[in-house]
Design a protein around this motif. Structure first.
Motif, PDB file in Angstrom:
ATOM      1  N   GLU A   1     -39.170  20.600  17.677  1.00  0.00           N
ATOM      2  CA  GLU A   1     -38.560  19.755  18.715  1.00  0.00           C
ATOM      3  C   GLU A   1     -39.613  18.829  19.319  1.00  0.00           C
ATOM      4  OE1 GLU A   1     -35.845  20.174  22.774  1.00  0.00           O
ATOM      5  OE2 GLU A   1     -36.676  21.970  21.829  1.00  0.00           O
ATOM      6  N   ALA A   2     -40.816  19.365  19.547  1.00  0.00           N
ATOM      7  CA  ALA A   2     -41.910  18.534  20.064  1.00  0.00           C
ATOM      8  C   ALA A   2     -42.246  17.416  19.088  1.00  0.00           C
ATOM      9  CB  ALA A   2     -43.141  19.401  20.326  1.00  0.00           C
ATOM     10  N   ALA A   3     -42.232  17.734  17.791  1.00  0.00           N
ATOM     11  CA  ALA A   3     -42.508  16.709  16.774  1.00  0.00           C
ATOM     12  C   ALA A   3     -41.503  15.571  16.866  1.00  0.00           C
ATOM     13  CB  ALA A   3     -42.475  17.339  15.380  1.00  0.00           C
ATOM     14  N   ASN A   4     -40.237  15.912  17.071  1.00  0.00           N
ATOM     15  CA  ASN A   4     -39.202  14.881  17.225  1.00  0.00           C
ATOM     16  C   ASN A   4     -39.462  14.013  18.440  1.00  0.00           C
ATOM     17  OD1 ASN A   4     -36.243  16.708  16.009  1.00  0.00           O
ATOM     18  ND2 ASN A   4     -37.933  15.788  14.919  1.00  0.00           N
TER      19      ASN A   4
ATOM     20  N   LEU B   1     -46.195  24.165  24.975  1.00  0.00           N
ATOM     21  CA  LEU B   1     -45.846  23.120  25.934  1.00  0.00           C
ATOM     22  C   LEU B   1     -44.356  23.158  26.247  1.00  0.00           C
ATOM     23  CD1 LEU B   1     -47.817  19.985  24.647  1.00  0.00           C
ATOM     24  CD2 LEU B   1     -48.511  21.629  26.395  1.00  0.00           C
ATOM     25  N   THR B   2     -44.018  22.889  27.494  1.00  0.00           N
ATOM     26  CA  THR B   2     -42.614  22.757  27.868  1.00  0.00           C
ATOM     27  C   THR B   2     -42.103  21.401  27.386  1.00  0.00           C
ATOM     28  OG1 THR B   2     -43.099  21.702  29.992  1.00  0.00           O
ATOM     29  CG2 THR B   2     -43.040  24.127  29.940  1.00  0.00           C
ATOM     30  N   GLU B   3     -40.797  21.245  27.378  1.00  0.00           N
ATOM     31  CA  GLU B   3     -40.212  19.964  26.972  1.00  0.00           C
ATOM     32  C   GLU B   3     -40.694  18.841  27.892  1.00  0.00           C
ATOM     33  OE1 GLU B   3     -35.818  17.835  26.481  1.00  0.00           O
ATOM     34  OE2 GLU B   3     -35.971  20.026  26.550  1.00  0.00           O
ATOM     35  N   THR B   4     -40.802  19.143  29.183  1.00  0.00           N
ATOM     36  CA  THR B   4     -41.294  18.147  30.143  1.00  0.00           C
ATOM     37  C   THR B   4     -42.715  17.736  29.810  1.00  0.00           C
ATOM     38  OG1 THR B   4     -39.862  18.972  31.911  1.00  0.00           O
ATOM     39  CG2 THR B   4     -41.808  17.712  32.577  1.00  0.00           C
TER      40      THR B   4
ATOM     41  N   ALA C   1     -46.628  13.876  27.482  1.00  0.00           N
ATOM     42  CA  ALA C   1     -47.617  13.539  26.461  1.00  0.00           C
ATOM     43  C   ALA C   1     -47.182  12.299  25.688  1.00  0.00           C
ATOM     44  CB  ALA C   1     -47.821  14.718  25.514  1.00  0.00           C
ATOM     45  N   LYS C   2     -45.883  12.211  25.387  1.00  0.00           N
ATOM     46  CA  LYS C   2     -45.366  11.027  24.669  1.00  0.00           C
ATOM     47  C   LYS C   2     -45.538   9.772  25.501  1.00  0.00           C
ATOM     48  CE  LYS C   2     -43.073   8.845  21.364  1.00  0.00           C
ATOM     49  NZ  LYS C   2     -43.070   7.453  21.821  1.00  0.00           N
TER      50      LYS C   2
END
Length: 282
Positions: free
Chosen positions: A92-95, A45-48, A53-54
């Motif tokens: 980073e996604a976890a954060n 997944l990209t950061e965007t 998702a968040k």
């Protein structure tokens, strides 16, 4: 004394992330172990996309209990450098998603090299150490899942990993996977690993090789969770990963081919039955 908090791999219900979250609301489950979002693995997944998702998690009032990452689920003959880059994206996604835990594995042996993974302990631990160093930068906790054909497939080698790294790698205890490795789940697995368990995967199985609904197999789910409630000093997650409908990696997961005796018309009915059967245990 602690109690369990129910989470789930909602991608076993359907691909659509929004539908996954609606289903969790319907089932009264407030947490998710995120693995696939709209059919895409968390690692790509990209950061965007992660931020989107968040936003959906927040809208539906669902929190991430952990990240069901594929980190460590590669051959040691692969590109470890690229894998570490992927791990950084996952952390980073976890954060972003607010998940403290990241599920990992302990590698496969290279194909065609004539070595088993157990003969490659030094390389396994070297690469796990690299993952720990990276995880520290993001403040996430690595949680190792026992699975067939990786280094940490049986309790003694899982315990080796936990001891070697002084508890910096915790345990995701998957009872069903231990059954599929012909391991007795309570005395031979739980008693050895209980001090390192961060959370549990709820999967049940029969020693003959079939994955079955929670409480219908030989994984001793109820006994183990009840025991852990008594010895745990805090609440802990139990994450439904029932695997009741065949998917592309199922026979590889078990290390052999089999036909499941429990039949479901679709993934949604299989997942729904798993929720029901688990709750009937408690």
């Amino acid at each position: 004394m602690g109690d369990f908090i129910l989470s789930a791999f909602a991608d076993e219900y359907c691909d659509s992330f929004e539908e996954q979250l609606k289903a969790l609301n319907k089932f009264g489950i407030g947490y998710i172990e995120i693995r696939h979002v709209d059919g895409k693995n968390i690692s790509v997944l990209t950061e965007t996309e992660v931020k989107e998702a968040k936003a959906k998690l927040d809208f539906f009032g669902i929190k991430a209990s952990s990240i069901g990452s594929p980190i460590g689920k590669i051959s040691l003959g692969g590109d470890i450098g690229a894998h570490l880059e992927s791990a950084g994206k996952v952390f980073e996604a976890a954060n972003i998603l607010g998940a403290k835990y990241v599920r990992i594995f302990s590698f496969y042996a290279p194909e065609g090299k004539g070595k088993s993974i157990t003969e490659m302990k030094t390389v396994v631990f070297e690469n796990l150490g690299k993952l720990i160093a990276l995880a520290r930068k993001y403040g996430v906790t690595l949680c190792h899942e026992n699975e067939a054909m990786i280094y940490g497939d049986i309790p003694s080698r899982c315990r080796e990993i936990m001891d070697f790294f002084g508890g910096e790698i915790k345990c995701v205890f998957d009872m069903g996977n231990f059954v599929l490795e012909n391991t007795e789940t309570y005395a031979e697995a739980y008693e050895i690993l209980k001090d390192y368990i961060a959370y549990f995967h709820i999967k049940d199985a029969l020693y003959k090789g079939a994955i079955v609904p929670p409480g219908k197999g030989e994984a001793k789910i109820k006994e183990i969770i009840e025991a852990h409630k008594k010895c745990s000093k805090q609440d802990f997650f139990v994450s439904l990963e029932p695997h009741l409908q065949t998917f592309s990696g199922l026979n590889a997961l078990a290390g052999r081919s089999f036909e499941n005796p429990y039949k479901y018309k679709d993934a949604k009915s299989a997942f729904s039955d798993a929720v029901t059967k688990f709750r009937e245990l408690f």
